[in-house]
Structure formats: structure tokens, C-alpha cells
Design a protein around this motif. Structure first.
Motif: not given
Length: 167
Positions: A117, A149-150, A152
Motif C-alpha cells: 500500500r 480505504p476508510d 484501514s
């Protein structure tokens, strides 16, 4: 070769500082281990000094080795109490170690995912920076809305949950 009046370190009771020095830990660690139940409460002198048997040095070393594998003091207190009372907690110890391995493998997978990521974020940011004039904002942190992503969770923050062993 003469013996000191109190005997050799292997036969005479040891004070906290002596145990700590021989085991390679601090006196505070010895007292913590006693409070947490991995060391039995020692006898005390009339002056209140703790007097440990020489065998406690090996016990402290064993605890240090187990901690290095990820065992907790709580787990060790339960397992060692079972062992000290004549029990055979070997299967429990084996199960706990297997759980430690599972946890490490999960953590490694999470870290690899985080690494990937971060690589994607850096690639995106490099692209944004290459199109941004010097002295201008590239909106790197704002870009995280699209890149991460929200909700995470970060594997860099250790989990707080611990399981209790059954001895």
C-alpha cells in the motif's frame, strides 16, 4: 579453596540484586516477576531482604527466553504454577507457541500488505509531484482519501487483545 561463611552462591540464599546480576536483568525485573507470579515469593530476612534459592536464576533465564518467543508473564505464571504443582502443561505450552506463530505469520502478511500500500501511495505521490510546480502544494495527504480505504487499520499499531491460556 575456602568457602565464605554464607556458603557459595550455589548453596546460600541470594538477595534480589545478586539474582538480577547473575540472570542479567535489573532488580526491578525480579520484583516484577515476583508480583506477576512467575517467581515464588521468597523468604525474607528479619530486616526484610528477600532471600531467593540459587535455582531462581535459571527460572529467570527461562522466563526471559519464553518472553523472547512472545509468551506473556500472565501465560507464564499460569503454566509455571501448573508445572510447579506437579502438572504437565507441555501441551498448553505447545498450543500457546503455535498461537504465537500464527500471530506472527498474520502480522507478517499484514505488514507485507502495508508495504505494498505504501509503495502504491509513493508511486502516486511521485506522479503528482512530477506534475506540480516547485513551491506549489501537490495535495499528497488529501490524495490519501482515494488511495487508502476508510477504516484501514495499521499493522504498525500492535493489537491489544491477548488470549488467556488454559493450564
Amino acid at each position: 579453596m575456602s568457602q565464605s561463611p554464607g556458603g557459595t552462591a550455589a548453596t546460600r540464599p541470594l538477595r534480589t540484586g545478586e539474582v538480577a546480576r547473575l540472570a542479567g536483568v535489573s532488580p526491578d525485573t525480579i520484583r516484577l516477576y515476583e508480583r506477576r507470579g512467575v517467581l515464588a515469593r521468597p523468604r525474607r530476612t528479619e530486616a526484610g531482604y528477600r532471600q531467593y534459592p540459587a535455582a531462581v536464576v535459571e527460572r529467570v533465564r527461562l522466563v526471559r527466553r519464553a518472553l523472547a518467543l512472545g509468551f506473556t508473564l500472565e501465560e507464564l505464571a499460569i503454566v509455571l504454577a501448573a508445572r510447579d504443582s506437579g502438572g504437565t502443561p507441555c501441551r498448553v505450552v505447545r498450543t500457546l507457541a503455535a498461537e504465537k506463530l500464527d500471530s506472527v505469520e498474520t502480522r507478517i502478511a499484514d505488514l507485507l500488505e502495508l508495504r505494498d500500500r505504501i509503495r502504491r501511495v509513493l508511486a502516486d505521490w511521485d506522479e503528482r509531484l512530477s506534475h506540480t510546480p516547485s513551491g506549489q502544494r501537490a495535495g499528497l495527504l488529501q490524495a490519501l482519501v482515494d488511495l487508502v480505504p476508510d477504516g484501514s487499520a495499521s499493522p504498525l499499531i500492535p493489537p491489544r487483545t491477548r488470549t488467556r491460556p488454559r493450564a
